[in-house]
Design a protein around this motif. Structure first.
Motif, mmCIF file in Angstrom:
data_model
loop_
_atom_site.group_PDB
_atom_site.id
_atom_site.type_symbol
_atom_site.label_atom_id
_atom_site.label_comp_id
_atom_site.label_asym_id
_atom_site.label_seq_id
_atom_site.Cartn_x
_atom_site.Cartn_y
_atom_site.Cartn_z
ATOM 1 N N PRO A 1 -32.913 16.192 -17.292
ATOM 2 C CA PRO A 1 -31.933 16.471 -18.360
ATOM 3 C C PRO A 1 -32.198 15.612 -19.593
ATOM 4 C CG PRO A 1 -30.850 16.186 -16.242
ATOM 5 C CD PRO A 1 -32.263 15.751 -16.052
ATOM 6 N N PRO A 2 -31.947 16.138 -20.770
ATOM 7 C CA PRO A 2 -32.167 15.366 -22.001
ATOM 8 C C PRO A 2 -31.299 14.109 -22.035
ATOM 9 C CG PRO A 2 -31.856 17.696 -22.488
ATOM 10 C CD PRO A 2 -31.485 17.518 -21.049
ATOM 11 N N PHE A 3 -31.813 13.068 -22.677
ATOM 12 C CA PHE A 3 -31.012 11.871 -22.946
ATOM 13 C C PHE A 3 -31.457 11.287 -24.279
ATOM 14 C CE2 PHE A 3 -34.537 10.386 -20.197
ATOM 15 C CZ PHE A 3 -35.094 9.388 -20.979
ATOM 16 N N ASP A 4 -30.563 10.550 -24.906
ATOM 17 C CA ASP A 4 -30.845 9.957 -26.215
ATOM 18 C C ASP A 4 -31.239 8.493 -26.054
ATOM 19 O OD1 ASP A 4 -30.164 12.300 -27.625
ATOM 20 O OD2 ASP A 4 -28.023 11.775 -27.522
ATOM 21 N N GLY A 5 -32.173 8.070 -26.901
ATOM 22 C CA GLY A 5 -32.556 6.669 -26.923
ATOM 23 C C GLY A 5 -33.381 6.255 -25.721
ATOM 24 N N PRO A 6 -33.620 4.961 -25.598
ATOM 25 C CA PRO A 6 -34.433 4.467 -24.486
ATOM 26 C C PRO A 6 -33.663 4.460 -23.170
ATOM 27 C CG PRO A 6 -33.649 2.638 -25.804
ATOM 28 C CD PRO A 6 -33.234 3.883 -26.522
ATOM 29 N N ARG A 7 -34.394 4.437 -22.078
ATOM 30 C CA ARG A 7 -33.777 4.355 -20.754
ATOM 31 C C ARG A 7 -34.734 3.605 -19.821
ATOM 32 N NH1 ARG A 7 -30.861 9.489 -18.049
ATOM 33 N NH2 ARG A 7 -29.565 9.093 -19.893
ATOM 34 N N ALA A 8 -34.164 2.753 -18.953
ATOM 35 C CA ALA A 8 -34.960 1.971 -18.015
ATOM 36 C C ALA A 8 -34.565 2.302 -16.584
ATOM 37 C CB ALA A 8 -34.782 0.473 -18.277
ATOM 38 N N TYR A 9 -35.549 2.271 -15.700
ATOM 39 C CA TYR A 9 -35.322 2.534 -14.281
ATOM 40 C C TYR A 9 -35.966 1.427 -13.454
ATOM 41 C CZ TYR A 9 -33.948 7.336 -15.514
ATOM 42 O OH TYR A 9 -33.316 8.439 -16.041
ATOM 43 N N ALA A 10 -35.327 1.124 -12.342
ATOM 44 C CA ALA A 10 -35.815 0.054 -11.475
ATOM 45 C C ALA A 10 -37.016 0.509 -10.652
ATOM 46 C CB ALA A 10 -34.702 -0.425 -10.546
#
Length: 235
Positions: A217-226
């Motif tokens: 799914p679309p998301f805005d801005g940066p994203r971090a995952y473990a």
């Protein structure tokens, strides 16, 4: 999990360097500020091994980093992919094409060996570990890195998939190594995959799961995952 060890699938995945470079580019230290690559390199250098064999060397950056710190090491990198061997040689690292489960070296020839993020790919895991033990001298050390069951599970679930469970994980690695080595020490390291935007996350997923890349799914801005990894030494 079968696809992770299928020779045809693995061969396609590593036929060129681009996929591996895309995957590596997003990873950084986790909350402790520790990189598993740095942990692994420190252990290899501190071991003082004179002759070191690396199986599944990828593009050769790890081998190059060891030689930069310990230039007198007689380091030989191997991989099944000619493209990876070529990339490694381009860094000035001796490298050759060789299967990890049928190594073309004499018994006890090496003081140390490295298998970093590759044992989940070998079709014959016990056979590969037995080969690594065979080419190590008595008292030699195998240095290993692998991922845990929940490695990047958050991203995979966001895309409608499931956490990727392989044959060789942080959770079972010590026991599997213990079949062939007398003493195993493990250090778990949490990492972070950081994506500047949705497109970057999709590009990462597309390197091994194009259907999940399309479903994220679309998301805005940066994203971090473990990310969850382990570095092990086996004597």
């Amino acid at each position: 999990m079968r696809e992770m060890t299928d020779p045809g699938t693995v061969g396609t995945q590593y036929a060129s360097v681009e996929r591996l470079q895309t995957r590596r580019s997003v990873w950084g230290p986790g909350p402790e500020g520790v990189s598993p690559v740095d942990v692994l390199r420190t252990l290899v250098v501190a071991s003082g091994a004179r002759r070191v064999l690396e199986v599944g060397c990828g593009t050769g950056q790890f081998a190059r980093s060891v030689l930069d710190e310990a230039p007198s090491t007689d380091y030989l990198a191997t991989d099944l992919s000619p493209a990876m061997v070529e990339a490694t040689r381009a860094l000035g690292v001796p490298a050759e094409v060789a299967p990890a489960d049928e190594l073309p070296f004499s018994d006890g020839w090496f003081d140390g060996a490295v298998a970093a993020w590759m044992l989940y790919h070998v079709p014959d895991l016990d056979g590969t570990l037995a080969e690594l033990r065979r080419v190590l001298r008595d008292g030699g050390t195998l240095h290993v890195a692998t991922n845990g069951r929940e490695h990047l599970g958050g991203l995979l679930r966001d895309a409608g998939g499931e956490a990727l469970v392989t044959q060789f994980t942080s959770e079972n690695a010590a026991g599997l190594l213990g079949r062939h080595f007398e003493h195993v020490v493990q250090r778990d390291v949490e990492t972070r995959a950081t994506f500047p935007d949705h497109a970057a996350a999709c590009a990462y997923l597309a390197t091994f799961a194009p259907d999940l890349a399309q479903a994220l799914p679309p998301f805005d801005g940066p994203r971090a995952y473990a990310g969850h990894t382990a570095v092990l030494t086996a004597h």
